[in-house]
Structures are given as C-alpha cells and as structure tokens.
Design a protein around this motif. Structure first.
Motif, PDB file in Angstrom:
ATOM      1  N   GLU A 334       0.810  -1.218   0.000  1.00 35.01           N
ATOM      2  CA  GLU A 334       0.000   0.000   0.000  1.00 35.01           C
ATOM      3  C   GLU A 334       0.843   1.268   0.000  1.00 35.01           C
ATOM      4  O   GLU A 334       0.482   2.281  -0.555  1.00 35.01           O
ATOM      5  N   ASP A 335       1.991   1.169   0.706  1.00 32.37           N
ATOM      6  CA  ASP A 335       2.894   2.324   0.770  1.00 32.37           C
ATOM      7  C   ASP A 335       4.313   1.822   1.025  1.00 32.37           C
ATOM      8  O   ASP A 335       4.546   0.609   1.009  1.00 32.37           O
ATOM      9  N   ASN A 336       5.232   2.732   1.297  1.00 32.62           N
ATOM     10  CA  ASN A 336       6.631   2.315   1.458  1.00 32.62           C
ATOM     11  C   ASN A 336       6.901   1.679   2.827  1.00 32.62           C
ATOM     12  O   ASN A 336       8.018   1.253   3.097  1.00 32.62           O
ATOM     13  N   GLY A 337       5.895   1.655   3.696  1.00 28.91           N
ATOM     14  CA  GLY A 337       6.075   1.046   5.012  1.00 28.91           C
ATOM     15  C   GLY A 337       7.160   1.747   5.822  1.00 28.91           C
ATOM     16  O   GLY A 337       7.793   1.138   6.688  1.00 28.91           O
ATOM     17  N   GLY A 338       7.429   3.010   5.514  1.00 22.85           N
ATOM     18  CA  GLY A 338       8.442   3.768   6.262  1.00 22.85           C
ATOM     19  C   GLY A 338       9.858   3.579   5.721  1.00 22.85           C
ATOM     20  O   GLY A 338      10.812   4.108   6.269  1.00 22.85           O
ATOM     21  N   VAL A 339       9.985   2.811   4.604  1.00 25.52           N
ATOM     22  CA  VAL A 339      11.325   2.533   4.066  1.00 25.52           C
ATOM     23  C   VAL A 339      11.698   3.572   3.008  1.00 25.52           C
ATOM     24  O   VAL A 339      10.869   3.958   2.175  1.00 25.52           O
ATOM     25  N   TYR A 340      12.944   4.049   3.065  1.00 23.80           N
ATOM     26  CA  TYR A 340      13.484   4.937   2.028  1.00 23.80           C
ATOM     27  C   TYR A 340      14.772   4.329   1.492  1.00 23.80           C
ATOM     28  O   TYR A 340      15.593   3.836   2.275  1.00 23.80           O
ATOM     29  N   LEU A 360      21.894   4.184   0.946  1.00 20.75           N
ATOM     30  CA  LEU A 360      21.379   3.792   2.256  1.00 20.75           C
ATOM     31  C   LEU A 360      19.930   3.315   2.116  1.00 20.75           C
ATOM     32  O   LEU A 360      19.179   3.839   1.302  1.00 20.75           O
ATOM     33  N   ILE A 361      19.569   2.308   2.923  1.00 23.04           N
ATOM     34  CA  ILE A 361      18.157   1.936   3.058  1.00 23.04           C
ATOM     35  C   ILE A 361      17.785   2.218   4.510  1.00 23.04           C
ATOM     36  O   ILE A 361      18.435   1.696   5.419  1.00 23.04           O
ATOM     37  N   THR A 362      16.788   3.058   4.726  1.00 20.08           N
ATOM     38  CA  THR A 362      16.421   3.388   6.106  1.00 20.08           C
ATOM     39  C   THR A 362      15.000   2.922   6.418  1.00 20.08           C
ATOM     40  O   THR A 362      14.206   2.665   5.514  1.00 20.08           O
ATOM     41  N   GLY A 363      14.699   2.832   7.700  1.00 18.47           N
ATOM     42  CA  GLY A 363      13.333   2.551   8.150  1.00 18.47           C
ATOM     43  C   GLY A 363      12.921   1.096   8.077  1.00 18.47           C
ATOM     44  O   GLY A 363      11.734   0.775   8.071  1.00 18.47           O
ATOM     45  N   ILE A 364      13.894   0.181   8.046  1.00 16.16           N
ATOM     46  CA  ILE A 364      13.565  -1.248   7.945  1.00 16.16           C
ATOM     47  C   ILE A 364      13.019  -1.764   9.282  1.00 16.16           C
ATOM     48  O   ILE A 364      13.582  -1.472  10.344  1.00 16.16           O
ATOM     49  N   THR A 365      11.918  -2.506   9.231  1.00 16.88           N
ATOM     50  CA  THR A 365      11.365  -3.150  10.420  1.00 16.88           C
ATOM     51  C   THR A 365      11.221  -4.646  10.132  1.00 16.88           C
ATOM     52  O   THR A 365      11.493  -5.091   9.013  1.00 16.88           O
ATOM     53  N   ARG A 366      10.731  -5.381  11.121  1.00 12.42           N
ATOM     54  CA  ARG A 366      10.536  -6.822  10.947  1.00 12.42           C
ATOM     55  C   ARG A 366       9.504  -7.094   9.848  1.00 12.42           C
ATOM     56  O   ARG A 366       9.488  -8.145   9.227  1.00 12.42           O
ATOM     57  N   GLY A 367       8.645  -6.128   9.592  1.00  8.57           N
ATOM     58  CA  GLY A 367       7.592  -6.329   8.594  1.00  8.57           C
ATOM     59  C   GLY A 367       7.992  -5.906   7.175  1.00  8.57           C
ATOM     60  O   GLY A 367       7.205  -6.032   6.235  1.00  8.57           O
ATOM     61  N   THR A 368       9.221  -5.400   7.009  1.00 10.86           N
ATOM     62  CA  THR A 368       9.645  -4.925   5.681  1.00 10.86           C
ATOM     63  C   THR A 368       9.812  -6.093   4.721  1.00 10.86           C
ATOM     64  O   THR A 368      10.458  -7.090   5.056  1.00 10.86           O
ATOM     65  N   THR A 369       9.220  -5.949   3.528  1.00 12.19           N
ATOM     66  CA  THR A 369       9.340  -7.008   2.529  1.00 12.19           C
ATOM     67  C   THR A 369      10.141  -6.499   1.334  1.00 12.19           C
ATOM     68  O   THR A 369      10.413  -5.310   1.220  1.00 12.19           O
ATOM     69  N   ARG A 370      10.443  -7.434   0.458  1.00 14.76           N
ATOM     70  CA  ARG A 370      11.109  -7.118  -0.814  1.00 14.76           C
ATOM     71  C   ARG A 370      10.314  -6.051  -1.559  1.00 14.76           C
ATOM     72  O   ARG A 370      10.882  -5.126  -2.138  1.00 14.76           O
ATOM     73  N   ALA A 371       8.991  -6.163  -1.509  1.00 18.37           N
ATOM     74  CA  ALA A 371       8.144  -5.207  -2.238  1.00 18.37           C
ATOM     75  C   ALA A 371       8.331  -3.792  -1.704  1.00 18.37           C
ATOM     76  O   ALA A 371       8.348  -2.831  -2.472  1.00 18.37           O
ATOM     77  N   HIS A 372       8.473  -3.676  -0.370  1.00 15.33           N
ATOM     78  CA  HIS A 372       8.693  -2.343   0.210  1.00 15.33           C
ATOM     79  C   HIS A 372      10.000  -1.740  -0.309  1.00 15.33           C
ATOM     80  O   HIS A 372      10.078  -0.554  -0.620  1.00 15.33           O
ATOM     81  N   ILE A 373      11.026  -2.583  -0.364  1.00 11.67           N
ATOM     82  CA  ILE A 373      12.340  -2.068  -0.775  1.00 11.67           C
ATOM     83  C   ILE A 373      12.328  -1.675  -2.257  1.00 11.67           C
ATOM     84  O   ILE A 373      12.843  -0.622  -2.640  1.00 11.67           O
ATOM     85  N   VAL A 374      11.698  -2.519  -3.075  1.00 16.23           N
ATOM     86  CA  VAL A 374      11.613  -2.194  -4.508  1.00 16.23           C
ATOM     87  C   VAL A 374      10.818  -0.900  -4.692  1.00 16.23           C
ATOM     88  O   VAL A 374      11.213  -0.005  -5.445  1.00 16.23           O
ATOM     89  N   ARG A 375       9.712  -0.803  -3.967  1.00 16.26           N
ATOM     90  CA  ARG A 375       8.907   0.417  -4.066  1.00 16.26           C
ATOM     91  C   ARG A 375       9.707   1.644  -3.620  1.00 16.26           C
ATOM     92  O   ARG A 375       9.701   2.684  -4.282  1.00 16.26           O
ATOM     93  N   ALA A 376      10.407   1.484  -2.514  1.00 14.21           N
ATOM     94  CA  ALA A 376      11.183   2.617  -1.995  1.00 14.21           C
ATOM     95  C   ALA A 376      12.299   3.019  -2.962  1.00 14.21           C
ATOM     96  O   ALA A 376      12.658   4.198  -3.064  1.00 14.21           O
ATOM     97  N   ALA A 377      12.833   2.044  -3.690  1.00 12.09           N
ATOM     98  CA  ALA A 377      13.894   2.364  -4.659  1.00 12.09           C
ATOM     99  C   ALA A 377      13.317   3.196  -5.808  1.00 12.09           C
ATOM    100  O   ALA A 377      13.919   4.186  -6.233  1.00 12.09           O
ATOM    101  N   LEU A 378      12.141   2.801  -6.308  1.00  9.84           N
ATOM    102  CA  LEU A 378      11.506   3.586  -7.376  1.00  9.84           C
ATOM    103  C   LEU A 378      11.159   4.976  -6.853  1.00  9.84           C
ATOM    104  O   LEU A 378      11.382   5.991  -7.524  1.00  9.84           O
ATOM    105  N   GLU A 379      10.608   5.022  -5.642  1.00 10.98           N
ATOM    106  CA  GLU A 379      10.271   6.325  -5.061  1.00 10.98           C
ATOM    107  C   GLU A 379      11.514   7.192  -4.911  1.00 10.98           C
ATOM    108  O   GLU A 379      11.473   8.407  -5.115  1.00 10.98           O
ATOM    109  N   GLY A 380      12.658   6.536  -4.587  1.00  5.88           N
ATOM    110  CA  GLY A 380      13.914   7.267  -4.429  1.00  5.88           C
ATOM    111  C   GLY A 380      14.287   8.018  -5.705  1.00  5.88           C
ATOM    112  O   GLY A 380      14.785   9.151  -5.648  1.00  5.88           O
ATOM    113  N   VAL A 381      14.042   7.394  -6.853  1.00 10.05           N
ATOM    114  CA  VAL A 381      14.333   8.065  -8.132  1.00 10.05           C
ATOM    115  C   VAL A 381      13.454   9.314  -8.257  1.00 10.05           C
ATOM    116  O   VAL A 381      13.923  10.395  -8.618  1.00 10.05           O
ATOM    117  N   ALA A 382      12.189   9.165  -7.916  1.00 14.44           N
ATOM    118  CA  ALA A 382      11.262  10.302  -8.010  1.00 14.44           C
ATOM    119  C   ALA A 382      11.667  11.431  -7.067  1.00 14.44           C
ATOM    120  O   ALA A 382      11.569  12.612  -7.408  1.00 14.44           O
TER     121      ALA A 382
END
Ligand code: ADP
Length: 492
Positions: A334-340, A360-382
């Motif tokens: 649904e969102d980046n789950g706090g990951v950047y 750097l990858i920040t904001g990782i929690t026990r609930g962070t998934t591959r999808a969050h990281i991929v999403r955060a990477a695309l968001e990082g470009v934006a």
C-alpha cells in the motif's frame, strides 16, 4: 513521398530513424559499438566505429523504410555531447580515439583549475563548472600527449569537433566544418552570452582558434552529404546535442518548460527562454535549440543513479528478474512502510553535492518485505528528480506546471504516478518515446520546410499519456520530510 531522417549517435549505439510527415516512425536501425577502457576511469570510442555505424544504420533504415535518399527532405543529427575528436584537416584522419564524455583522465587538471580560482570565470562565461566531462580539457590532453599534435595544431593542420562536427565533416567529405550552439555550449570554450568562442579560455587551455568549427543555430542549412555516400546528396538541416534534442522533441519550447529523461541516470532540462539563469544550487547553464536563429537558455541538472537503481535490484540484489517487474512489486504494497532507499551509490549530486555520501536503506522493520524495498527504490528516483526540480524552480523563479518525460524507466506507470504526486504537477509521456531523434528530425524538417512551424508540430504530437497528482498535501509533506531525513543520513 518525402521523409526526414534522424541520425542519433549515442554513447553505446548509433541509430537512424525515418520519420514521416505526421512525426511517426516509419523505420529504424541500430548498431552498438565497442567501448574502449584503456585504463580505469578512461573511456574512448574508435572514430571508425562511430562513422561506420552511422553510415551502416542510415543505409539499413532506408532499406527497411523501402525508400532511397531521393525520398529524404533532410537529415537531422543528434549526438552524445562533449565527446572529443581531433583530426587532420588534410586527410580527415583522427590523431587519437574519440575521448568520451565519461572519461575522467583530466579530473586532476580540473581540480587544479578550481584550486587556482578559475571556476568562477569559467562559470560566468560558459555556464559550466570545471569538470573533466566537458571537451576543453580533453582537447588539451590530446595536444599535450599525442606526438607532434601541438605543433600540427599550431600550424593550423588539425581540427577539433564534438561528434556532430566529426560526422558533418566525414559525411560531406570535408566540405562542412561546423557545429551548433547546443554542442558548442558543452565544450567549456564557448561564451554562452556573446555566442562566440572565448579567446581568453582558448589561451587558458592553450588551444589554437584555427582548430574550432563555425557555430550555427540548431535548425540551419549545414550543407549536403557527399553524393557517393547514400546515392545522392542529402541536405543536413538540423544539428543538436542529445539532451537538448529531447527537450525540443518534447516541444518544451516555452520558458519554464521542463523535461526529464529517465535513463541509467536522469537528465533534467528547464527552458529559461532568453535569460541565462545563474544557479545557486550547482546546476549548469547551457544553450538550448530553437527553430529560430537564436538559441534559448537552459538550466540542466542530472541524477547520477536513475534507472540504474532498478538494474541494481535486478542484478546485484536479485530482488526482481526484470526492470518491468519492479512496477508489479511496488503495487503489491500500500505504501513504502516507512522505508526509504537513497541511491547515492557514487555520492550525491545537485543540490547536495556530497561526493562522500553513499547509498542507504532506512526505516527497515521486521515487517519490511522485498516489495517495500523495490517500491522505496523507485520512489527514491522520483525524490531525486523532485530535489532537482525544486532547485531549478528556486534558481529560475519559475513554478513548474508540468513535466515532460522520456527514457527507459519512464515506461514505469507506478514511478510516473508517484512522480506526479510528489511534484504535485502533471507528468506527460509522449506516445513516441524516441524524443531525442524526434527533436533532431523536427529541427531539420522545420528548416527544410517539411513542417511549417512549431504549431504544426504541436498538432502532430497530440497522443500522450498524462499522470495527474492525487496525493494530499499532508501526505506529500510527510513523505518528503522522510526523504530529507534519509538523505541527511547518507551525507559525510
Ligand atoms: P540509457 O539511454 O541510459 O541506456 P534507457 O533510456 O535505455 O537508458 O533506459 C534504461 C534504464 O531504464 C535502465 O537503467 C533500466 O533499469 C530502466 N528501466 C527500463 N524499464 C524500466 C521499468 N519498466 N521500470 C523501471 N526502470 C526501467
């Protein structure tokens, strides 16, 4: 039937594209060539490869279109910028390989220039910061390091050109020795205010003026190709550096228009009209193409790691199997789950300028998934793009109303929607992704009378895909402040 042919001589391949009167692609051909790395940090191309691949793809594109040179109204040339070639005016033979824009061999000399206090003078004249990227120090390197080159240059026997100039010379068998404003403005020898080669800089870099081509508008009758080459002579009516070609191809012809190319890195250009804007944020000021006799001014900024972060997810982290899969995964959450993800792999460029920063990858929690990281990477470009847009708006005092996009990663609908949300402006993606070649074709076709004016061109390119912002203000501010916090942690 008449067509316009665009030659796009790029960093990794040469392409030729035949366009019809509607601005649609009729046929194209592409050929890759060898990258030469003589030692780490150095990059060269064989000039024979550059010319050979161009001649080959033009022939192939004509065959594929089922036409001959007879059917061409004009040729437009667009090219990798800054890449430097020096050749003998008598024989046309290069004295050294082409030194590619990426080549860092003169980085130490550029540092020395900065230490000696030349940066401001160079910026005030050329709009550029002293860097190995631009042509001037590459020419100097050739004159200083190739046996006999300096003496021959001083006798007036050698010519310098960026790739457009070299192609013009070779395609006309030595009849045309010219470049356009957009390419000249990337040499660090051209005064963008007087629109002339700068004598003081020529003295600084110890480059004889006789080496330099004549400079013309991008939309201009340059002369004809040699009859033997394509079966009959064809007029060359457009010459333009690749990024400025894309800006024109996107029809960003008004003050305040901005385009971004999402390739390996990102290139943002803002048209600032007839005013050269001084940047407070380390952006460069350069010349843009127009249909008229005078160039426009452009603010340019680049993001070092753009689509490359997607390659990294695919090739190093193996989180995705194709670039396209990044979109599907990003939509799974649904969102980046706090990951950047801050893709500062080689440091941070504008507006931060911190060469020591790392990713750097920040904001990782026990609930962070591959999808969050991929999403955060695309968001990082934006976010990176948004930082540069912010700097441009600040420098130019112009509010962005829409962003025109192209390049490989602009195919990603998730990324484009998020970009629109984060910038709070419309993002427009043209139907024809080949905006660089299209820009060269437009400039050539306008000069040749193939198209009447810009109004006619605007009518052609009506089919676009638009993304409009849906995000609320509070959410945007929350996300941007999260990004800022993440960026601050990569620094130093
Ligand atoms: P270049 O001209 O710099 O080689 P391109 O314009 O061909 O770049 O774009 C290639 C880049 O776009 C690659 O870094 C690739 O990872 C990225 N890319 C391609 N398709 C997608 C996609 N669907 N989503 C995200 N990134 C993509």
């Amino acid at each position: 039937m008449k067509y316009v042919l665009a030659i796009d001589q790029g960093t990794t391949s040469s392409r030729a594209i035949v366009f019809d009167n509607k601005g649609e692609i009729v046929a194209s051909a592409q050929q890759e060539f060898k990258q030469i790395y003589p030692t780490p940090g150095w990059v060269e191309h064989s000039t024979e490869d550059l010319l050979g691949s161009v001649v080959a793809v033009v022939g192939e594109a004509l065959v594929r279109a089922g036409i001959t040179a007879e059917n061409l109204a004009a040729i437009g040339i667009t090219n990798q910028r800054e890449t430097t070639i020096v050749w003998d005016k008598g024989t046309g033979a290069p004295v050294y390989n082409a030194i590619v824009w990426q080549c860092r061999r003169t980085a130490d000399y550029c540092e020395k220039l900065k230490k000696e206090g030349f940066a401001e003078k160079i910026y005030n004249k050329t709009g550029l910061v002293p860097d190995a990227y631009f042509s001037a120090t590459k020419i100097k390197w050739i004159l200083d390091n190739v046996d006999g080159a300096r003496e021959r240059a001083e006798r007036g026997e050698l010519a310098f050109g960026t790739v457009d100039t070299y192609l013009l010379w070779q395609l006309s068998k030595g009849k045309i020795f010219a470049t356009d404003y957009t390419n000249a403005s990337r040499t660090m020898l051209f005064n963008i205010h007087t629109l002339k080669w700068d004598k003081e800089l020529l003295r600084l870099f110890d480059i004889p003026e006789s080496m330099l081509p004549e400079v013309f508008p991008s939309s201009h009758y340059y002369g004809e190709t040699d009859a033997l080459l394509f079966g009959r002579p064809v007029p060359v009516c457009g010459v333009v550096g690749d990024q400025q070609a894309a800006l024109f191809g996107q029809l960003c012809t008004k003050r305040g228009d901005v385009k971004n190319t999402y390739g390996t890195g990102c290139f943002l250009l803002m048209n600032t009209g007839n005013k050269a804007v001084k940047s407070q944020n380390g952006l460069v000021t350069t010349l843009g193409a127009t249909a008229g006799d005078k160039p426009c001014y452009v603010l340019e900024g680049s993001v070092f790691v753009g689509g490359a972060v997607v390659q990294w997810l695919r090739d190093e982290l193996k989180m995705i199997s194709s670039a396209g899969e990044s979109e599907r995964l990003a939509r799974e959450v649904e969102d980046n789950g706090g990951v950047y993800v801050v893709p500062a792999f080689t440091g941070l460029g504008a507006p931060y300028w911190d060469g020591s920063a790392r990713g750097l990858i920040t904001g990782i929690t026990r609930g962070t998934t591959r999808a969050h990281i991929v999403r955060a990477a695309l968001e990082g470009v934006a976010y990176e793009v948004s930082d540069i847009v912010e700097a441009m708006q600040c420098d130019a005092g112009i509010k962005l109303s829409r962003l025109a996009v192209d390049g490989g990663a602009s195919a990603n609908d998730f990324l484009m929607q998020f970009q629109s949300d984060i910038l709070n402006c419309e993002v427009f993606r043209p139907k024809i992704a080949e905006t660089t070649a299209l820009g060269a074709a437009y400039l050539a076709g306008l000069k040749a009378g193939y198209w009447k004016d810009e109004e006619e061109l605007k009518g052609l390119s009506s089919q676009k895909c638009g993304f409009t912002p849906h995000m609320g203000e509070a959410e945007r501010i929350r996300l941007l402040s999260g990004w800022q916090k993440a960026v601050s942690r990569t620094q130093g």
